[in-house]
Design a protein around this motif. Structure first.
Motif, PDB file in Angstrom:
ATOM      1  N   ASP A  26      59.089  29.086  25.046  1.00  0.00           N
ATOM      2  CA  ASP A  26      59.893  28.816  23.864  1.00  0.00           C
ATOM      3  C   ASP A  26      59.273  27.742  22.984  1.00  0.00           C
ATOM      4  OD1 ASP A  26      62.010  29.458  22.354  1.00  0.00           O
ATOM      5  OD2 ASP A  26      63.522  28.979  23.861  1.00  0.00           O
ATOM      6  N   TYR A  62      57.924  26.994  18.862  1.00  0.00           N
ATOM      7  CA  TYR A  62      57.987  27.525  17.496  1.00  0.00           C
ATOM      8  C   TYR A  62      56.630  28.095  17.081  1.00  0.00           C
ATOM      9  CZ  TYR A  62      59.013  27.595  12.472  1.00  0.00           C
ATOM     10  OH  TYR A  62      59.210  27.974  11.182  1.00  0.00           O
ATOM     11  N   SER A  77      53.253  30.060  20.568  1.00  0.00           N
ATOM     12  CA  SER A  77      53.904  30.467  21.810  1.00  0.00           C
ATOM     13  C   SER A  77      53.000  31.415  22.627  1.00  0.00           C
ATOM     14  CB  SER A  77      55.217  31.177  21.469  1.00  0.00           C
ATOM     15  OG  SER A  77      55.624  31.996  22.519  1.00  0.00           O
ATOM     16  N   THR A 104      54.041  33.391  24.717  1.00  0.00           N
ATOM     17  CA  THR A 104      54.748  34.675  24.752  1.00  0.00           C
ATOM     18  C   THR A 104      54.260  35.578  23.626  1.00  0.00           C
ATOM     19  OG1 THR A 104      56.703  33.857  25.869  1.00  0.00           O
ATOM     20  CG2 THR A 104      57.034  35.677  24.363  1.00  0.00           C
ATOM     21  N   HIS A 130      61.565  40.667  12.566  1.00  0.00           N
ATOM     22  CA  HIS A 130      62.775  40.668  13.409  1.00  0.00           C
ATOM     23  C   HIS A 130      63.255  42.065  13.773  1.00  0.00           C
ATOM     24  CE1 HIS A 130      65.034  41.117   9.608  1.00  0.00           C
ATOM     25  NE2 HIS A 130      65.980  41.606  10.356  1.00  0.00           N
ATOM     26  N   GLY A 141      63.339  43.795  18.189  1.00  0.00           N
ATOM     27  CA  GLY A 141      62.347  43.106  17.370  1.00  0.00           C
ATOM     28  C   GLY A 141      61.570  44.118  16.562  1.00  0.00           C
ATOM     29  N   TYR A 170      56.487  34.137  15.985  1.00  0.00           N
ATOM     30  CA  TYR A 170      57.755  34.731  16.467  1.00  0.00           C
ATOM     31  C   TYR A 170      58.392  35.680  15.456  1.00  0.00           C
ATOM     32  CZ  TYR A 170      60.484  31.358  13.765  1.00  0.00           C
ATOM     33  OH  TYR A 170      61.027  30.624  12.745  1.00  0.00           O
ATOM     34  N   MET A 219      61.957  36.898  15.962  1.00  0.00           N
ATOM     35  CA  MET A 219      62.342  37.389  17.298  1.00  0.00           C
ATOM     36  C   MET A 219      62.555  36.223  18.252  1.00  0.00           C
ATOM     37  SD  MET A 219      59.873  40.636  18.111  1.00  0.00           S
ATOM     38  CE  MET A 219      58.402  40.128  17.247  1.00  0.00           C
ATOM     39  N   SER A 220      63.441  36.429  19.225  1.00  0.00           N
ATOM     40  CA  SER A 220      63.570  35.422  20.276  1.00  0.00           C
ATOM     41  C   SER A 220      62.383  35.624  21.225  1.00  0.00           C
ATOM     42  CB  SER A 220      64.902  35.585  21.009  1.00  0.00           C
ATOM     43  OG  SER A 220      64.708  36.159  22.265  1.00  0.00           O
ATOM     44  N   VAL A 221      61.910  34.524  21.827  1.00  0.00           N
ATOM     45  CA  VAL A 221      60.763  34.671  22.733  1.00  0.00           C
ATOM     46  C   VAL A 221      61.108  35.568  23.922  1.00  0.00           C
ATOM     47  CG1 VAL A 221      59.427  32.619  22.140  1.00  0.00           C
ATOM     48  CG2 VAL A 221      61.327  32.418  23.754  1.00  0.00           C
ATOM     49  N   ARG A 222      62.391  35.534  24.320  1.00  0.00           N
ATOM     50  CA  ARG A 222      62.793  36.390  25.457  1.00  0.00           C
ATOM     51  C   ARG A 222      62.615  37.863  25.109  1.00  0.00           C
ATOM     52  NH1 ARG A 222      64.403  32.447  28.424  1.00  0.00           N
ATOM     53  NH2 ARG A 222      65.782  30.865  27.615  1.00  0.00           N
ATOM     54  N   GLU A 223      63.008  38.209  23.907  1.00  0.00           N
ATOM     55  CA  GLU A 223      62.850  39.609  23.499  1.00  0.00           C
ATOM     56  C   GLU A 223      61.369  39.985  23.427  1.00  0.00           C
ATOM     57  OE1 GLU A 223      65.226  41.784  23.303  1.00  0.00           O
ATOM     58  OE2 GLU A 223      66.931  40.415  23.400  1.00  0.00           O
TER      59      GLU A 223
END
Ligand code: F0G
Length: 482
Positions: free
Chosen positions: A78, A80, A83, A85, A106, A272, A299, A302-306
């Motif tokens: 996580d 900004y 990342s 990810t 997104h 995403g 990102y 998008m959320s990093v989890r997604e």
């Protein structure tokens, strides 16, 4: 997922996964279903999910995640900027598509916004195998016009053509001759063509279209949102690719596009979107807009989890068991309905089973929204939520007249790995009952009509008391059963 032979009877599609997390469903009694659809203004978009038994509205953002996707989400990085990810997602996309650059967004329509803003000028033309609602809206917003140059059989509801999503090479050549290449922003090819019933294009067609584009120095933009389905169909319907690995097919597709964009609510079965290209100049043009509208370049909203889930989901999409599950369930549904005389789009496509409302309720004129009416009726009959894909999904012309859709479909989406075969059988049963009682279904009229994308928020009312009559017949036939 494979169709195995069965010793005791006809084979059925067999799930190559097991369910380890479940969500309780609610099947309301029919009087409550009638109340719920009335409260929703007969618009399935406005139903509450808690009132819905089988949510077949869409396959977007509602596919089942795997254990590997969920576990990857727990270790997302996580930050900004920079990342790890995002780097993983970027590498996975470059590995699968062989492209050099990735821009995050997104969701799919955000990619369309960026691409349209960069490439579409006022007065431009965008030829496509078939438009999608959000794509058309973004192209039109920039002053462009979408030109459908689909396969001659694309709009023939019942067909045996395996690749109704093909673009017509002849029409593309004619379009270029008529308008001139300088007026064409790009040529758009949509995988698993959504609005004509999830129909694929063939790799041979893509190559032919790409070659024409190159002869005229035109960009080919691929909407890969429904690529998973298209990959499956190339593998099973295009003889030259039957023994070719899915990764190789994906790569060959990507090698014949200048820009690839996708909704990761479908491709990668998370949430995403992204744009991929190997062309540095195109990349730089689009890159400017990402921080402005989406978020920082690592990102993009998008959320990093997604993003972690998409990365794993993309890998899973290279697996035959994964990509065949949806199409095989849909094929089962289509075949069972067809055998009982129910009009459906054939051949079975990806995304969902599409009922042909133009024929199912042929007594309802297009001015009374036959596919919307069928959607409301199916919710009453079975708590099944479909999506209208017909005249209601078109906005009015500038002079206020209706734009009658080429097709009147009720889409029953089959999100990936979500439903069991008994749930599909239940849906078939209620659709067949409705077909046998189709004369009871009546039309709809608007009571609240938004000007843009009216199908999302518009409210309608039945033109008569047909819904009460349908409920009475259901009770007569089914007694106390839900
Ligand atoms: N392109 C295609 C082919 C789509 O099917 C969709 C979405 C989009 C672009 C836009 O992507 O929703 O992530 O912004 N289709 C959804 C559906 C809405 O229900 O078929 P998005």
């Amino acid at each position: 997922m494979r169709e195995l032979k069965f010793y005791t009877g006809n084979a059925v599609p067999l799930e190559m996964h097991k369910v380890r997390v479940v969500q309780k469903l609610n099947l309301l009694p029919i009087d409550d279903r009638l109340r719920a659809i009335k409260e929703a203004g007969n618009n399935t978009f406005l139903l509450r999910n808690k009132d819905t038994f089988l949510d077949m509205l869409t396959d977007s953002g509602v596919n089942a995640m795997s254990d590997l996707q969920l576990s990857a989400m727990m270790v997302a990085d996580d930050s900004y900027a920079g990342s790890a990810t995002f780097s993983k997602l970027e590498s996975k996309l470059c590995e699968i598509f062989g492209t050099k650059y990735v821009l995050p967004a997104h969701q799919g329509r955000a990619c369309e916004h960026i691409i349209s803003r960069v490439f579409v000028k006022k007065g431009d033309i965008v030829p496509t195998n078939y438009h999608f609602t959000t794509t058309k809206a973004h192209i039109c917003l920039q002053g462009g016009t979408v030109l459908e140059i689909h396969h001659p059989e694309a709009l023939i509801v019942e067909s045996t053509n395996p690749f109704k999503g093909n673009m017509s090479p002849e029409l593309l050549k004619k379009t270029i001759a008529d308008y001139g290449a300088e007026r064409i922003s790009f040529v758009r090819l949509e995988a698993g063509t959504n609005l004509i019933g999830g129909q694929p294009f063939s790799l041979a067609n893509l190559k032919e279209i790409y070659n024409i584009c190159k002869q005229h120095n035109l960009l080919l933009v691929l909407d890969a949102s429904l690529l998973a389905d298209n990959l499956y169909f190339i593998k099973v319907r295009e003889p030259a690719y039957q023994d070719v690995d899915i990764r190789k097919i994906a790569r060959e597709i990507a090698d014949h596009a200048d820009i690839i964009y996708f909704s990761a609510r479908k491709l990668g079965h998370a949430r995403g979107g992204g744009i991929c290209t190997s062309n540095h100049e195109l990349y730089m043009k689009m890159r400017e807009l990402v921080p402005l509208f989406e978020g920082f370049l690592t990102y993009g909203g998008m959320s990093v989890r997604e993003m972690e889930a998409i990365t794993v989901g993309l890998d899973e999409t290279m697996d035959y068991d994964m990509i065949s599950q949806g199409p095989l369930f849909i094929e089962y549904m289509v075949n069972e309905l067809k055998q009982r005389g129910v009009p459906v789009v054939t051949p079975a496509g990806g995304l969902g089973c599409h009922l042909n409302a133009m024929e199912f309720v042929s007594h309802i004129p297009q001015s009374e929204y036959p596919s919307g009416a069928l959607g409301a009726a199916l919710f009453i009959a079975g708590g099944i939520r479909g999506m209208e894909r017909g005249t209601l999904s078109e906005d009015r012309e500038a002079d206020g007249s209706e734009h009658y859709s080429n097709m009147e479909l009720l889409r029953l989406a089959v999100p990936r790995r979500v439903f069991t075969l008994s749930q599909i059988k239940y849906a078939i049963d209620r659709i067949v009952w409705l077909y046998d009682n189709r004369q009871l279904i009546g039309g709809l009229k608007f009571v609240e009509e938004p000007k843009v994308l009216r199908f999302f928020m518009g409210k309608l009312a039945p033109v008569s008391d047909w819904q009460e009559k349908l409920v009475a017949k259901f009770k007569a036939d089914f007694g106390d059963s839900l």
